[in-house]
Design a protein around this motif. Sequence first.
Motif, PDB file in Angstrom:
ATOM      1  N   ARG A  89      54.017  28.906 -49.313  1.00  0.00           N
ATOM      2  CA  ARG A  89      54.521  28.083 -48.221  1.00  0.00           C
ATOM      3  C   ARG A  89      55.656  26.930 -49.093  1.00  0.00           C
ATOM      4  N   ARG A  90      56.754  26.948 -48.594  1.00  0.00           N
ATOM      5  CA  ARG A  90      57.869  25.974 -49.025  1.00  0.00           C
ATOM      6  C   ARG A  90      58.655  25.404 -47.683  1.00  0.00           C
ATOM      7  N   VAL A  91      59.046  24.101 -47.952  1.00  0.00           N
ATOM      8  CA  VAL A  91      59.644  23.402 -46.984  1.00  0.00           C
ATOM      9  C   VAL A  91      61.239  23.004 -47.599  1.00  0.00           C
ATOM     10  N   CYS A 121      64.724  21.325 -40.523  1.00  0.00           N
ATOM     11  CA  CYS A 121      64.088  21.627 -41.714  1.00  0.00           C
ATOM     12  C   CYS A 121      63.432  23.081 -41.593  1.00  0.00           C
ATOM     13  N   LEU A 168      60.417  25.840 -42.523  1.00  0.00           N
ATOM     14  CA  LEU A 168      59.214  26.139 -42.863  1.00  0.00           C
ATOM     15  C   LEU A 168      59.034  27.770 -43.292  1.00  0.00           C
ATOM     16  N   ALA A 202      51.035  23.207 -40.756  1.00  0.00           N
ATOM     17  CA  ALA A 202      51.883  22.326 -41.294  1.00  0.00           C
ATOM     18  C   ALA A 202      52.040  21.166 -40.305  1.00  0.00           C
ATOM     19  N   LEU A 258      56.356  17.395 -39.556  1.00  0.00           N
ATOM     20  CA  LEU A 258      55.736  18.161 -40.681  1.00  0.00           C
ATOM     21  C   LEU A 258      54.726  16.838 -41.145  1.00  0.00           C
ATOM     22  N   LYS A 259      53.831  17.289 -41.976  1.00  0.00           N
ATOM     23  CA  LYS A 259      52.726  16.453 -42.562  1.00  0.00           C
ATOM     24  C   LYS A 259      53.394  15.845 -43.632  1.00  0.00           C
ATOM     25  N   GLU A 277      52.774  15.011 -46.688  1.00  0.00           N
ATOM     26  CA  GLU A 277      52.727  15.660 -48.120  1.00  0.00           C
ATOM     27  C   GLU A 277      53.702  16.700 -48.162  1.00  0.00           C
ATOM     28  N   LEU A 278      53.967  17.431 -47.135  1.00  0.00           N
ATOM     29  CA  LEU A 278      54.963  18.529 -47.176  1.00  0.00           C
ATOM     30  C   LEU A 278      56.330  18.052 -47.174  1.00  0.00           C
ATOM     31  N   ILE A 297      59.825  18.565 -50.107  1.00  0.00           N
ATOM     32  CA  ILE A 297      60.906  19.255 -49.471  1.00  0.00           C
ATOM     33  C   ILE A 297      62.176  19.744 -50.581  1.00  0.00           C
TER      34      ILE A 297
END
Length: 442
Positions: A274-276, A347, A349, A369, A430-431, A433-434, A438
Amino acid sequence: MKKFFQEIKADIKFKSAGPGQKLTESVGERAPKEKPNQPALRQPRQGPTDEAQMAAAAALARLEQKQPRARGPTSQESIRNQVRKELRAEATVSASTEAPGTNTVPEAKEEGSAHLAVPSVCFTCPLTGATLRKDQRDAHIKEAILSHFSTDPVAASIMKIHTFNRDRDRVKLGVDTIAKYLDNICLHPEEEKYRKIKLQNRVFQERINCLEGTHEFFEAIGFQKALLPVPDQEGPEEFYVLSEAALAQPQSLQRHREQLLVAEPVRATLARQRRVFRPSPMASQFDLPGDFFNLTAEEIKREQKLRSEAVERLSMLRTKAMREREEQREMRKYTYTLLRVRLPDGCLLQGTFYARERVAALYAFVREALQSDWLPFDLLASGGQRLSEDESLAFNECGLVPSALLTFSWDAAVLADIRAAGAEPDSSILKPELLAAIEKLS
């Protein structure tokens, strides 16, 4: 009606031809009689309007679509020759594969990995939690299972039986036979013959001895090897004999039997990676590594079979249903897919999925997320197509391979509540922490 318009056209042409002439007039007399005071004025030609240009472009596009495409060989012999060439080329590729079921990425791909949407397809070992490349997973899992013998030999031997042996039918036959041995012991504990298993027995050799991990399992649950005399035979034979300590615990034998029957192969799970990303105009551009396209040896053989069937397909008329099935078959050539979801704040995801996974897996991935993961939302594919969470279609059946960009959309009721509360519907969802991790999409 057609004749009516033809008569009108003929009348217009007749009137625009000028005054009539007699056949008996000379050439000089046929000169048109023009009034000297009315010189002919030629109106300057104007360029086409915007509407006319748009109509012309649309007509040109329709004309290009109607142009016959270049067709390949149509005779059956030429088709066969073409397919033979492709099969020979693919057979050469499959013969050069070092190990079936593995795949290595060319070095050229690794050099540009910094610019790839995802470095490679990665997996997670369920025993150690390590992240592995595609060519590392099998060796790592085998090593993890072998290291597990020091802590739990029964569980390790069961994992070895189900994981090291690829032929599932043979594994099932062997496991059922072992379960039968243990059933006889539990049902007839006083019968000594059920506590002994002759290693040279034909059933044992054909069903059990050929499987990796079976000997470790027998020894882990309390069997010991011993040489015993056999009636009507000169020399002794080797047997597995259940120890008295193990015989005194029939519940343990029954539990080990159940564990053996319900166990599954240990397989590495696909890492979502997973990447943002920040909002970017390059959201729909995907630079994928070779793992998304390279085929394993088994997949190449399957593709060869499909291509050989192309000879018959190309030489016969196909219905719409047949063409749709072939399109779905083309989609199934991909094993993985990289999906991006554009969120309300712009953004992105991103995650990696199996092409055969269901749409519900993407919904679960997005929901994990979100700050408010209980609120209903929709995911829209290109063209505004709504993907239902309850839909049983796989990604390859929806055309979302080998990559796709989707759009996050709040449920209509949720959107109304957000606006009624005076909040911005395009704020970050988004959360934290995500958001802290970024990245910029390059």
